[in-house]
Structure formats: structure tokens, C-alpha cells
Design a protein around this motif. Structure first.
Motif, PDB file in Angstrom:
ATOM      1  N   ILE A 216       0.944  -1.234  -0.022  1.00  0.00           N
ATOM      2  CA  ILE A 216       0.088  -0.035   0.193  1.00  0.00           C
ATOM      3  C   ILE A 216       0.959   1.176   0.002  1.00  0.00           C
ATOM      4  CG2 ILE A 216      -0.262  -0.094   2.511  1.00  0.00           C
ATOM      5  CD1 ILE A 216      -3.134   1.223   1.950  1.00  0.00           C
ATOM      6  N   THR A 217       0.568   2.189  -1.047  1.00  0.00           N
ATOM      7  CA  THR A 217       1.448   3.316  -1.031  1.00  0.00           C
ATOM      8  C   THR A 217       0.553   4.502  -1.037  1.00  0.00           C
ATOM      9  OG1 THR A 217       1.186   3.243  -3.482  1.00  0.00           O
ATOM     10  CG2 THR A 217       3.130   2.174  -2.619  1.00  0.00           C
ATOM     11  N   SER A 218      -0.803   4.556  -0.969  1.00  0.00           N
ATOM     12  CA  SER A 218      -1.544   5.635  -1.067  1.00  0.00           C
ATOM     13  C   SER A 218      -1.403   6.510   0.407  1.00  0.00           C
ATOM     14  CB  SER A 218      -3.048   5.349  -1.190  1.00  0.00           C
ATOM     15  OG  SER A 218      -3.382   4.414  -0.014  1.00  0.00           O
ATOM     16  N   LEU A 219      -1.158   5.756   1.506  1.00  0.00           N
ATOM     17  CA  LEU A 219      -0.955   6.550   2.675  1.00  0.00           C
ATOM     18  C   LEU A 219       0.068   7.390   2.749  1.00  0.00           C
ATOM     19  CD1 LEU A 219      -1.335   3.223   5.219  1.00  0.00           C
ATOM     20  CD2 LEU A 219      -3.136   4.840   4.176  1.00  0.00           C
ATOM     21  N   ARG A 220       1.072   7.757   1.602  1.00  0.00           N
ATOM     22  CA  ARG A 220       2.168   8.667   1.779  1.00  0.00           C
ATOM     23  C   ARG A 220       1.417  10.053   1.385  1.00  0.00           C
ATOM     24  NH1 ARG A 220       5.436   5.576  -2.908  1.00  0.00           N
ATOM     25  NH2 ARG A 220       6.165   3.901  -1.809  1.00  0.00           N
ATOM     26  N   SER A 221       0.182  10.181   0.964  1.00  0.00           N
ATOM     27  CA  SER A 221      -0.279  11.381   0.970  1.00  0.00           C
ATOM     28  C   SER A 221      -0.980  11.805   2.004  1.00  0.00           C
ATOM     29  CB  SER A 221      -1.643  11.081  -0.488  1.00  0.00           C
ATOM     30  OG  SER A 221      -2.697  10.499   0.264  1.00  0.00           O
ATOM     31  N   LEU A 222      -1.058  11.258   3.188  1.00  0.00           N
ATOM     32  CA  LEU A 222      -1.871  11.767   4.138  1.00  0.00           C
ATOM     33  C   LEU A 222      -0.815  12.585   5.049  1.00  0.00           C
ATOM     34  CD1 LEU A 222      -3.699   8.632   5.228  1.00  0.00           C
ATOM     35  CD2 LEU A 222      -4.583  10.523   4.026  1.00  0.00           C
ATOM     36  N   ARG A 223      -1.280  13.751   5.335  1.00  0.00           N
ATOM     37  CA  ARG A 223      -0.069  14.740   5.854  1.00  0.00           C
ATOM     38  C   ARG A 223       0.513  14.631   7.071  1.00  0.00           C
ATOM     39  NH1 ARG A 223      -0.563  21.325   5.304  1.00  0.00           N
ATOM     40  NH2 ARG A 223       1.315  21.897   6.186  1.00  0.00           N
ATOM     41  N   PHE A 224      -0.359  14.100   7.919  1.00  0.00           N
ATOM     42  CA  PHE A 224       0.109  13.829   9.339  1.00  0.00           C
ATOM     43  C   PHE A 224       0.407  12.260   9.617  1.00  0.00           C
ATOM     44  CE2 PHE A 224      -2.108  17.841   9.326  1.00  0.00           C
ATOM     45  CZ  PHE A 224      -1.404  18.660   9.901  1.00  0.00           C
ATOM     46  N   ILE A 225      -0.566  11.460   8.965  1.00  0.00           N
ATOM     47  CA  ILE A 225      -0.315  10.142   9.215  1.00  0.00           C
ATOM     48  C   ILE A 225       0.950   9.524   8.702  1.00  0.00           C
ATOM     49  CG2 ILE A 225      -1.108   7.847   8.293  1.00  0.00           C
ATOM     50  CD1 ILE A 225      -3.864   8.631   9.261  1.00  0.00           C
ATOM     51  N   ALA A 226       1.326  10.077   7.565  1.00  0.00           N
ATOM     52  CA  ALA A 226       2.648   9.570   6.710  1.00  0.00           C
ATOM     53  C   ALA A 226       3.763   9.711   7.676  1.00  0.00           C
ATOM     54  CB  ALA A 226       2.623  10.265   5.447  1.00  0.00           C
ATOM     55  N   PRO A 227       4.151  10.952   8.259  1.00  0.00           N
ATOM     56  CA  PRO A 227       5.289  11.016   8.983  1.00  0.00           C
ATOM     57  C   PRO A 227       5.049  10.139  10.279  1.00  0.00           C
ATOM     58  CG  PRO A 227       4.205  13.262   9.132  1.00  0.00           C
ATOM     59  CD  PRO A 227       3.259  12.126   7.992  1.00  0.00           C
ATOM     60  N   ASN A 228       3.977  10.102  10.846  1.00  0.00           N
ATOM     61  CA  ASN A 228       3.763   9.239  12.017  1.00  0.00           C
ATOM     62  C   ASN A 228       4.150   7.802  11.830  1.00  0.00           C
ATOM     63  OD1 ASN A 228       2.965   8.554  14.712  1.00  0.00           O
ATOM     64  ND2 ASN A 228       1.096   7.723  13.723  1.00  0.00           N
ATOM     65  N   ILE A 229       3.870   7.088  10.373  1.00  0.00           N
ATOM     66  CA  ILE A 229       4.052   5.873  10.198  1.00  0.00           C
ATOM     67  C   ILE A 229       5.807   5.818   9.907  1.00  0.00           C
ATOM     68  CG2 ILE A 229       4.006   3.969   8.459  1.00  0.00           C
ATOM     69  CD1 ILE A 229       1.117   4.897   8.232  1.00  0.00           C
ATOM     70  N   ARG A 230       6.289   6.790   9.116  1.00  0.00           N
ATOM     71  CA  ARG A 230       7.664   6.679   8.917  1.00  0.00           C
ATOM     72  C   ARG A 230       8.479   6.642  10.396  1.00  0.00           C
ATOM     73  NH1 ARG A 230       6.428   9.643   4.242  1.00  0.00           N
ATOM     74  NH2 ARG A 230       6.574  11.614   5.082  1.00  0.00           N
ATOM     75  N   LYS A 231       7.930   7.415  11.335  1.00  0.00           N
ATOM     76  CA  LYS A 231       8.477   7.673  12.651  1.00  0.00           C
ATOM     77  C   LYS A 231       8.640   6.328  13.298  1.00  0.00           C
ATOM     78  CE  LYS A 231       7.806   9.440  17.192  1.00  0.00           C
ATOM     79  NZ  LYS A 231       6.863  10.372  18.030  1.00  0.00           N
ATOM     80  N   TRP A 232       7.726   5.583  13.173  1.00  0.00           N
ATOM     81  CA  TRP A 232       7.541   4.184  13.892  1.00  0.00           C
ATOM     82  C   TRP A 232       8.275   3.336  13.130  1.00  0.00           C
ATOM     83  CZ3 TRP A 232       7.430   5.164  18.843  1.00  0.00           C
ATOM     84  CH2 TRP A 232       6.593   5.966  19.358  1.00  0.00           C
TER      85      TRP A 232
END
Length: 344
Positions: A216-232
Motif C-alpha cells: 500500500i502506497t496511498s498513505l504517503r499522501s496523508l499529511r500527518f499520518i505519513a510522518p507518524n508511520i515513517r517515525k515508528w
């Protein structure tokens, strides 16, 4: 001296020593007449396809969620009175394309005769296919005489009738006939399983290759969720997850159940307004996702605060992704559903 070995689940008959040594014909009958010493022997060398990109196959010997292509090198040895009198060399190319919203799918099949040496002309081929209980495979155009430089092209049409889940590989049987010789009858299977199911509520039954793990790649477009996922993910949370909705509530309570906004929290730049709108209020966003086997309070997992509307959007995107790629749910809290990658 002869030997038998298994390669890629294709039966191979091979000869060792001098070319005039006796060979056993694959699928030969127990003839007692002159044909007992006149035989067609088949050797096959199938390729092992590897996972390709999510949307397209750049070349053969690759597979993704809905497509598989592979080729097989074919050597046909003709023996007369146990003596090699000719050989035929060919290439079989097969390509299966599945349909995620239909249990009917198709395969293209091509048998090219690359070269004929000696008395290996006049061989006629016929191919049959089967795909397991509840599934019908019908061949068209898969017969003809093997002529150097020519290709026999045909198709296999599939109709899987299972009501819930059916996983199988196609079994192929080729009959090679030459007048005065015991026929060669090699059999082989497709290299990976296809799976058809009718388990996604509100969507028609369909089929995929479950060995391929979609991303799944579409979550990259979510402004606040994307950095949260990358962080964890950067702190050790897994990138490959397994769907399991039976664990959702427990995993969510374990991570977000006691989560509280930090004192003096202020909406960061770009946060939707007004905050009085329930859709704009801060919402606990956990990773790994609660509805997976990897969710909950495991090492590396964590949470962040995101607008509720964005959290809702993430849930909708996950559902759409599951349906598009037929990512099946686990059957219980102790089982594992299909795997998928979270690509950020």
C-alpha cells in the motif's frame, strides 16, 4: 544408465554416459512390439519465476498479484532400437492473468520449436490442463506438428467454481506422438498457486497469486499520518503486516486506550480548522495498525495525534487496498491473514 530427478515439480528423465545407452520414455506404455525399443524421451528445464513489480511484469519469469509468466526449455530425444537418432529443442512460454473480481481467468501458451537435429521431425504435440476440484480448465489450439522455427499458440480458459476459497496449481499433460514410437507424455505444474475466493463482503469473487505480497502506497499522501508511520517504522515497527481484524479492539486499547493529549497541545501548521468540527479533533493514530497481527503494544510500535478526518481516510484507504488486492482477513485471533507491505 538413466536417472530420474525432480526439478520445479516437473518430472525429468535424463541420460548419463554414452548417447547409445538405454533410456526410459516418460509416460511410456509397456509395449512388447517393435515400439518397445523406439521411444520419445522428454527432458524439461523450467525457470523459477521471481516476484516483480506491483503493476506490471517487465519480462517473463516474473509474477505479481494477478499475473504470472514463465518459460521452460524442452528437449525431446528420439530413440530407435535404443539408439539416439534425433533431438528436438523447444521453448514453452506460459502466461496466466487473473481477475480480482471474477473467478474466470485465462492463460496464453506458446510452444516454439527452436531446432530439430536428425530424425526428430514429424512429432505431433497435444496439451491438456486441469486445475483441481471445482475448477475447469479448457484448452484451445494447443495441438499440432512441431516444425523448426514455428510456434504452436493456444489458450487455457479457467472457471473456478469454489464457493469460499480454492487454492491450486494447474497440472499440464503433453502427449508427443511420432509414428512407430512409444509416445512421450511429460506432466508438469504451474510454479505457484493461484487462489480464488468469495470472502470479501460486497465484492464479487476473484482470484490472486497469494505468494506475491502487495504494497500500500496511498498513505504517503496523508499529511500527518505519513510522518507518524515513517517515525515508528524507523524505530523498529515492521513494514510487513498481516491482516487480522479479530485483534483490532484489543490492540487499539493497548496503544490508544490511555493516550492523552500533551498539556498545552496546539494544532501544528496545516491542521484543518475549526477545531470545533468533530472531524478536525485530534485522534490517536497507532502503528503498526490495530487490525493486524503486528499491532498492539509490541516493541517498536507507537502512536501519534492526527486529525480524525485523516484517520478515517486511512481506514477507508486500507479497506479499498484490501479489496483491490484480495488481502484476506485472518480466520481467528490466533491465525494470520494475508501479508501486505506498508511502503512509505
Amino acid at each position: 544408465m538413466s536417472c530420474r530427478q525432480w526439478l520445479g515439480k516437473l518430472t525429468i528423465v535424463c541420460a548419463l554416459g554414452a548417447l547409445t545407452a538405454p533410456l526410459a520414455a516418460a509416460g511410456a506404455s509397456a509395449s512388447t512390439g517393435p515400439e518397445a525399443q523406439n521411444r520419445i524421451v522428454i527432458s524439461t528445464s523450467p525457470a523459477a519465476p521471481s516476484a516483480a513489480g506491483a503493476t506490471a511484469l517487465a519480462a517473463c519469469n516474473r509474477y505479481n498479484r494477478t499475473a504470472l509468466c514463465w518459460n521452460t526449455k524442452l528437449t525431446v530425444t528420439v530413440l530407435k532400437k535404443k539408439v539416439v537418432v534425433g533431438r528436438l529443442y523447444g521453448t514453452i512460454t506460459q502466461s496466466i492473468k487473473l481477475n480480482t473480481k471474477n473467478r474466470a481467468f485465462s492463460e496464453s501458451f506458446a510452444l516454439k520449436t527452436d531446432r530439430i537435429v536428425g530424425n526428430a521431425g514429424g512429432i505431433r504435440a497435444n496439451v491438456a490442463a486441469s486445475c483441481g476440484t471445482g475448477c475447469k480448465a479448457r484448452t484451445k489450439g494447443l495441438s499440432g506438428t512441431l516444425v523448426a522455427g514455428r510456434t504452436i499458440k493456444g489458450t487455457v480458459s479457467y472457471a473456478d467454481g469454489t464457493r469460499r476459497v480454492h487454492a491450486a496449481r494447474t497440472t499440464y499433460r503433453m502427449t508427443l506422438v511420432k509414428a512407430g514410437y512409444t509416445p512421450g507424455v511429460p506432466t508438469w505444474r504451474s510454479p505457484i498457486d493461484f487462489r480464488c475466493d468469495n470472502l470479501l463482503k460486497g465484492q464479487k469473487a476473484g482470484c490472486v497469486f497469494p505468494r506475491f505480497t502487495p504494497s500500500i502506497t496511498s498513505l504517503r499522501s496523508l499529511r500527518f499520518i505519513a510522518p507518524n508511520i515513517r517515525k515508528w517504522q524507523g524505530r523498529g515497527a515492521p513494514k510487513t503486516l498481516h491482516r487480522n481484524s479479530h485483534l483490532t479492539n484489543g490492540n487499539r486499547r493497548a496503544v490508544c486506550g490511555k493516550a492523552k493529549l500533551p498539556k498545552g497541545w496546539k494544532a501544528p501548521k496545516g491542521w484543518p480548522t475549526p477545531l470545533s468540527d468533530p472531524k478536525n479533533k485530534p485522534s490517536c493514530d497507532e502503528y503498526a495498525f490495530a487490525g493486524t497481527n503486528q499491532g498492539g503494544s509490541r516493541a517498536g510500535n507507537g502512536y501519534g495525534w492526527v486529525p480524525k478526518r485523516e484517520n478515517d481516510s486511512q481506514g477507508a484507504q486500507l479497506k479499498n487496498f484490501y479489496y483491490a488486492h484480495r488481502v484476506l482477513d485472518a480466520t481467528s485471533s490466533k491465525a494470520r491473514g494475508d501479508a501486505f507491505n506498508v511502503a512509505m
